[in-house]
Design an enzyme around this catalytic site. Structure first.
Site, PDB file in Angstrom:
ATOM      1  N   LYS A   1       0.388   3.407  -2.932  1.00  0.00           N
ATOM      2  CA  LYS A   1      -0.798   4.265  -3.082  1.00  0.00           C
ATOM      3  C   LYS A   1      -0.458   5.754  -2.981  1.00  0.00           C
ATOM      4  O   LYS A   1      -1.173   6.605  -3.508  1.00  0.00           O
ATOM      5  CB  LYS A   1      -1.847   3.881  -2.037  1.00  0.00           C
ATOM      6  CG  LYS A   1      -2.363   2.439  -2.198  1.00  0.00           C
ATOM      7  CD  LYS A   1      -3.236   2.018  -1.029  1.00  0.00           C
ATOM      8  CE  LYS A   1      -3.713   0.574  -1.167  1.00  0.00           C
ATOM      9  NZ  LYS A   1      -4.474   0.116   0.023  1.00  0.00           N
TER      10      LYS A   1
ATOM     11  N   SER B   1       0.795  -1.234   0.000  1.00  0.00           N
ATOM     12  CA  SER B   1       0.000   0.000   0.000  1.00  0.00           C
ATOM     13  C   SER B   1       0.825   1.281   0.000  1.00  0.00           C
ATOM     14  O   SER B   1       0.265   2.364  -0.168  1.00  0.00           O
ATOM     15  CB  SER B   1      -0.946   0.019   1.192  1.00  0.00           C
ATOM     16  OG  SER B   1      -1.985  -0.895   0.974  1.00  0.00           O
TER      17      SER B   1
ATOM     18  N   VAL C   1       1.158  -3.737   3.809  1.00  0.00           N
ATOM     19  CA  VAL C   1       1.138  -5.045   4.483  1.00  0.00           C
ATOM     20  C   VAL C   1       2.413  -5.862   4.261  1.00  0.00           C
ATOM     21  O   VAL C   1       2.578  -6.911   4.871  1.00  0.00           O
ATOM     22  CB  VAL C   1      -0.079  -5.928   4.114  1.00  0.00           C
ATOM     23  CG1 VAL C   1      -1.353  -5.434   4.742  1.00  0.00           C
ATOM     24  CG2 VAL C   1      -0.211  -6.102   2.627  1.00  0.00           C
TER      25      VAL C   1
HETATM   26  N1  LIG Z   1      -2.606  -2.569   3.335  1.00  0.00           N
HETATM   27  C1  LIG Z   1      -2.070  -3.011   2.219  1.00  0.00           C
HETATM   28  O1  LIG Z   1      -0.879  -2.923   1.997  1.00  0.00           O
HETATM   29  C2  LIG Z   1      -3.008  -3.737   1.290  1.00  0.00           C
HETATM   30  C3  LIG Z   1      -2.501  -3.856  -0.111  1.00  0.00           C
HETATM   31  C4  LIG Z   1      -2.808  -5.189  -0.736  1.00  0.00           C
HETATM   32  N2  LIG Z   1      -2.285  -5.232  -2.070  1.00  0.00           N
HETATM   33  C5  LIG Z   1      -4.296  -5.446  -0.766  1.00  0.00           C
HETATM   34  O2  LIG Z   1      -4.939  -4.942  -1.650  1.00  0.00           O
HETATM   35  O3  LIG Z   1      -4.840  -6.128   0.054  1.00  0.00           O
END
Ligand SMILES: NC(=O)CC[C@H](N)C(=O)O
Length: 309
Positions: A67, A64, A261
């Protein structure tokens, strides 16, 4: 000026030895293979001075944290029209929550929860082939990180694609409100792949420099975005960057930050430095457990919290 080398080394040493390491994410099976003992920390300032500790040069899945960069790119492409599709309020819900979308007409609360990030990816995709959109994102990461070797970990992308049922639900639901306009499979494909970019703490800390220096990237030598836009992205990182743990992160660390994550956190100390920490074990909200503790220690010793010393 704090003795950053000393501070970073001390923190890395202490974190290496701690028994409480959180839980490595396993809902994306490929991520579960990462060693929970790993720990890396890198601080870079505007003069390119680097303080590095632990596994500073081991690539990990940025997840994430991507993002932040897709939001930056999408704002560059469509400007403030982006806010018609995505809100900018903290969600108070887990990163993959579904329930708010129905109450709020398919408009995700913010660009950092999964639904919001998928909607942002859809904007970047508009009018392009998935391959082109992905190339655009990757080239942007390589540019801000000043490193053309950065690549996508195809195994992680495939692993998430196989198991991304919740993200597919979010995307399909938003499609029914036309918040997503491209074929859902295309949008999800690009989303899974940008989450699967692999980077080191050193590369990510470099990539965050433009947010620490009012949109100007001191190592690239020119502006990436306006100062106003950098300030606003930092504000969203502070309020939404750690999902339902954002309030606690602001309380304990007091810096704009974005977690993933994969166990990474990118944190921005405006005018002072860009910081990346990595420890794969997560807390209950899906944020790096030791990563947060390490940043808390760093801020205590540097006095860098945006809320005062
Ligand atoms: N919190 C995260 O890093 C989530 C990203 C992960 N690719 C998901 O969509 O679940």
């Amino acid at each position: 000026m704090p003795d950053l080398d000393r501070i970073v080394k001390d923190i890395a040493e202490e974190m290496r030895a701690r028994p409480d390491r959180g839980t490595v994410a396993s809902y994306i099976p490929e991520l579960a293979r990462v060693d929970p003992q790993a720990f890396g920390l890198v601080v870079i300032d505007g003069d390119g001075r680097v303080a590095a500790g632990g596994d500073a040069d081991s690539p990990f899945s940025i997840q994430s944290i991507s993002k932040v960069f897709t939001l930056t790119l999408a704002l560059g492409m469509v400007g403030d029209r982006l806010w018609r599709r995505v809100g900018r309020e903290p969600s108070g819900s887990p990163f993959n929550s579904i329930v708010q979308l129905e109450r709020e007409n398919g408009i995700p609360r913010n660009p950092f929860i999964n639904a919001g990030a998928i909607a942002v990816t859809d904007l970047i995709l508009s009018g392009h082939q998935p391959r082109e959109a992905l190339g655009e994102i990757l080239r942007f990461m390589q540019f801000v990180a000043q490193d053309n070797s950065i690549a996508i970990d195809e195994r992680v992308a495939a692993s998430e694609k196989r198991t991304g049922f919740r993200n597919a639900a979010l995307a399909n639901y938003m499609r029914s409100f036309n918040v997503i306009e491209n074929p859902v499979d295309y949008t999800l494909g690009v989303y899974f792949h940008h989450c699967a970019i692999a980077m080191t703490c050193r590369q990510l800390a470099t990539a965050g420099l433009f947010l620490a220096y009012s949109g100007h990237h001191p190592l690239a030598g020119h502006s990436v975005i306006s100062a106003e836009r950098a300030r606003r992205i930092n504000a969203i990182m502070l309020t939404c960057g750690h999902y339902d743990g954002s309030g606690d992160f602001a309380y304990r660390v007091g810096l704009p930050g974005k977690s993933g994550v994969g166990g990474g956190i990118l944190a921005v100390a405006p005018g002072k430095a860009s910081i990346c920490v990595w420890s794969p074990g997560l807390d209950a909200a899906g944020n790096s457990h030791l990563g947060r503790i390490a940043l808390e220690m760093l801020v205590k010793r540097t006095g860098w919290s945006i809320f005062g010393v």
